[in-house]
Scaffold this motif. Structure first.
Motif, PDB file in Angstrom:
ATOM      1  N   GLY A  47       0.884  -1.451  -0.252  1.00  0.00           N
ATOM      2  CA  GLY A  47       0.228  -0.301  -0.396  1.00  0.00           C
ATOM      3  C   GLY A  47       1.281   1.170   0.755  1.00  0.00           C
ATOM      4  O   GLY A  47       1.273   1.969  -1.021  1.00  0.00           O
ATOM      5  N   PRO A  48       2.046   1.239   0.516  1.00  0.00           N
ATOM      6  CA  PRO A  48       2.705   2.938   1.104  1.00  0.00           C
ATOM      7  C   PRO A  48       3.329   2.957  -0.064  1.00  0.00           C
ATOM      8  O   PRO A  48       4.092   4.013  -1.069  1.00  0.00           O
ATOM      9  CB  PRO A  48       3.479   2.352   2.067  1.00  0.00           C
ATOM     10  N   VAL A  49       3.572   1.775  -0.722  1.00  0.00           N
ATOM     11  CA  VAL A  49       5.064   1.620  -1.860  1.00  0.00           C
ATOM     12  C   VAL A  49       3.518   2.283  -2.990  1.00  0.00           C
ATOM     13  O   VAL A  49       4.833   3.311  -3.945  1.00  0.00           O
ATOM     14  CB  VAL A  49       5.112   0.855  -2.526  1.00  0.00           C
ATOM     15  N   VAL A  50       3.106   1.916  -3.218  1.00  0.00           N
ATOM     16  CA  VAL A  50       1.886   2.321  -4.118  1.00  0.00           C
ATOM     17  C   VAL A  50       1.211   3.605  -4.428  1.00  0.00           C
ATOM     18  O   VAL A  50       1.647   4.326  -5.527  1.00  0.00           O
ATOM     19  CB  VAL A  50       0.035   1.336  -4.393  1.00  0.00           C
ATOM     20  N   TRP A  51       1.034   4.018  -3.346  1.00  0.00           N
ATOM     21  CA  TRP A  51       1.015   5.562  -2.711  1.00  0.00           C
ATOM     22  C   TRP A  51       1.987   6.736  -3.222  1.00  0.00           C
ATOM     23  O   TRP A  51       2.214   7.522  -3.662  1.00  0.00           O
ATOM     24  CB  TRP A  51       0.431   5.638  -1.751  1.00  0.00           C
ATOM     25  N   ILE A  52       3.638   5.957  -2.745  1.00  0.00           N
ATOM     26  CA  ILE A  52       4.238   6.279  -3.339  1.00  0.00           C
ATOM     27  C   ILE A  52       4.728   6.691  -4.394  1.00  0.00           C
ATOM     28  O   ILE A  52       4.713   8.188  -5.347  1.00  0.00           O
ATOM     29  CB  ILE A  52       5.878   5.847  -2.378  1.00  0.00           C
ATOM     30  N   LEU A  53       4.953   5.867  -5.177  1.00  0.00           N
ATOM     31  CA  LEU A  53       4.053   5.219  -6.470  1.00  0.00           C
ATOM     32  C   LEU A  53       4.361   6.792  -7.430  1.00  0.00           C
ATOM     33  O   LEU A  53       4.268   7.287  -7.918  1.00  0.00           O
ATOM     34  CB  LEU A  53       4.768   4.164  -7.222  1.00  0.00           C
TER      35      LEU A  53
END
Length: 119
Positions: A47-53
């Motif tokens: 989730g955090p990786v998807v948001w950051i990207l």
């Protein structure tokens, strides 16, 4: 020790992403409601990786939001309107220097730059 560090990194990533979602604007969320992003960010690691990207995909390299269309002039010498105003000011000053407000400083057909020879 390694597990504790991994756990802290995952928690830190989630906290960062939650704070970033909470302070984000509509453009960086790509039309998805803030509540939906908050739920996505709560999914561990992914989730955090998807948001950051996805949120960084809409930003320029200098950190500002990327423009959807063509960008305007960056510097005054790239702005056609500014350059036109500069030219008008130069012409006005030349007229004042010559002493004739009605004269046009640009060469006419009678003003031949090659010494007066017409051909």
């Amino acid at each position: 020790m390694g597990r504790a560090l991994l756990f802290l990194v995952i928690i830190g990533l989630a906290v960062y992403a939650l704070a970033d979602v909470a302070t984000s604007d509509e453009r960086s969320r790509h039309g998805i409601p803030r509540a939906a992003w908050l739920l996505i960010v709560l999914v561990p690691v992914v989730g955090p990786v998807v948001w950051i990207l996805s949120s960084r995909a809409g930003r320029r390299s200098d950190g500002g939001p990327a423009a959807a269309g063509p960008r305007g002039p960056v510097a005054p010498d790239d702005d056609p309107e500014f350059l036109w105003r500069l030219e008008q000011e130069r012409i006005r000053r030349e007229r004042e220097t010559r002493g004739g407000a009605g004269e046009d400083p640009r060469p006419t057909d009678g003003d031949v730059p090659d010494g007066g020879a017409r051909g």
